[in-house]
Motif scaffolding. Structure first.
Motif, mmCIF file in Angstrom:
data_model
loop_
_atom_site.group_PDB
_atom_site.id
_atom_site.type_symbol
_atom_site.label_atom_id
_atom_site.label_comp_id
_atom_site.label_asym_id
_atom_site.label_seq_id
_atom_site.Cartn_x
_atom_site.Cartn_y
_atom_site.Cartn_z
ATOM 1 N N ARG A 59 0.846 -1.191 0.000
ATOM 2 C CA ARG A 59 0.000 0.000 0.000
ATOM 3 C C ARG A 59 0.874 1.230 0.000
ATOM 4 N N ASP A 60 0.435 2.263 -0.677
ATOM 5 C CA ASP A 60 1.189 3.516 -0.707
ATOM 6 C C ASP A 60 0.195 4.662 -0.751
ATOM 7 N N GLU A 61 0.526 5.744 -0.103
ATOM 8 C CA GLU A 61 -0.315 6.938 -0.157
ATOM 9 C C GLU A 61 0.572 8.152 -0.134
ATOM 10 N N GLY A 62 0.047 9.248 -0.630
ATOM 11 C CA GLY A 62 0.853 10.455 -0.689
ATOM 12 C C GLY A 62 0.026 11.692 -0.932
ATOM 13 N N TYR A 63 0.728 12.786 -0.979
ATOM 14 C CA TYR A 63 0.153 14.113 -1.147
ATOM 15 C C TYR A 63 1.053 14.861 -2.109
ATOM 16 N N GLU A 64 0.464 15.528 -3.079
ATOM 17 C CA GLU A 64 1.265 16.179 -4.104
ATOM 18 C C GLU A 64 0.593 17.474 -4.543
ATOM 19 N N THR A 65 1.374 18.503 -4.801
ATOM 20 C CA THR A 65 0.867 19.744 -5.381
ATOM 21 C C THR A 65 1.100 19.655 -6.880
ATOM 22 N N LEU A 66 0.004 19.519 -7.639
ATOM 23 C CA LEU A 66 0.113 19.344 -9.088
ATOM 24 C C LEU A 66 0.338 20.657 -9.818
ATOM 25 N N ALA A 67 -0.227 21.740 -9.283
ATOM 26 C CA ALA A 67 -0.082 23.032 -9.943
ATOM 27 C C ALA A 67 -0.313 24.146 -8.930
ATOM 28 N N ASP A 68 0.323 25.279 -9.176
ATOM 29 C CA ASP A 68 0.061 26.487 -8.401
ATOM 30 C C ASP A 68 0.485 27.681 -9.249
ATOM 31 N N ALA A 69 -0.288 28.769 -9.166
ATOM 32 C CA ALA A 69 -0.001 29.933 -10.007
ATOM 33 C C ALA A 69 -0.837 31.129 -9.573
ATOM 34 N N PRO A 70 -0.375 32.337 -9.896
ATOM 35 C CA PRO A 70 -1.206 33.522 -9.669
ATOM 36 C C PRO A 70 -2.221 33.653 -10.810
ATOM 37 N N PHE A 71 -3.317 34.380 -10.557
ATOM 38 C CA PHE A 71 -4.317 34.605 -11.591
ATOM 39 C C PHE A 71 -4.991 35.958 -11.364
ATOM 40 N N ALA A 72 -5.577 36.483 -12.431
ATOM 41 C CA ALA A 72 -6.364 37.726 -12.382
ATOM 42 C C ALA A 72 -7.804 37.373 -12.699
ATOM 43 N N PHE A 73 -8.754 38.174 -12.187
ATOM 44 C CA PHE A 73 -10.158 37.919 -12.483
ATOM 45 C C PHE A 73 -10.935 39.223 -12.507
#
Length: 77
Positions: A59-73
């Motif tokens: 068994r294996d488990e994990g946590y990962e940040t796939l993407a991060d970025a600034p944005f305007a709206f």
């Protein structure tokens, strides 16, 4: 997904009109996280005893940040 935002609004008709349309804009930053969990099995021949097979479960488990970025709206309402 988690984000944080900072925005400003402009009310072109002012605060005292019966209707209060607004325009706005802002900036933000987002994080897209993924939590995962895997179960797997593998069967292979025992090198010490030919013809005998061993199955391993893991068994294996994990946590990962796939993407991060600034944005305007933009806002309107």
């Amino acid at each position: 997904m988690f984000d944080i935002r900072l925005a400003a609004r402009l009310y072109p008709l002012g605060d005292h009109s019966r209707i209060r349309p607004y325009l706005g804009a802002g900036i933000g930053y987002f994080w897209f996280h993924d939590n995962w969990e895997n179960e797997y099995s593998d069967t292979f021949e025992d090198p010490l005893f030919p013809g005998e097979f061993i199955t391993v479960h893991d068994r294996d488990e994990g946590y990962e940040t796939l993407a991060d970025a600034p944005f305007a709206f933009a806002l309107a309402g």
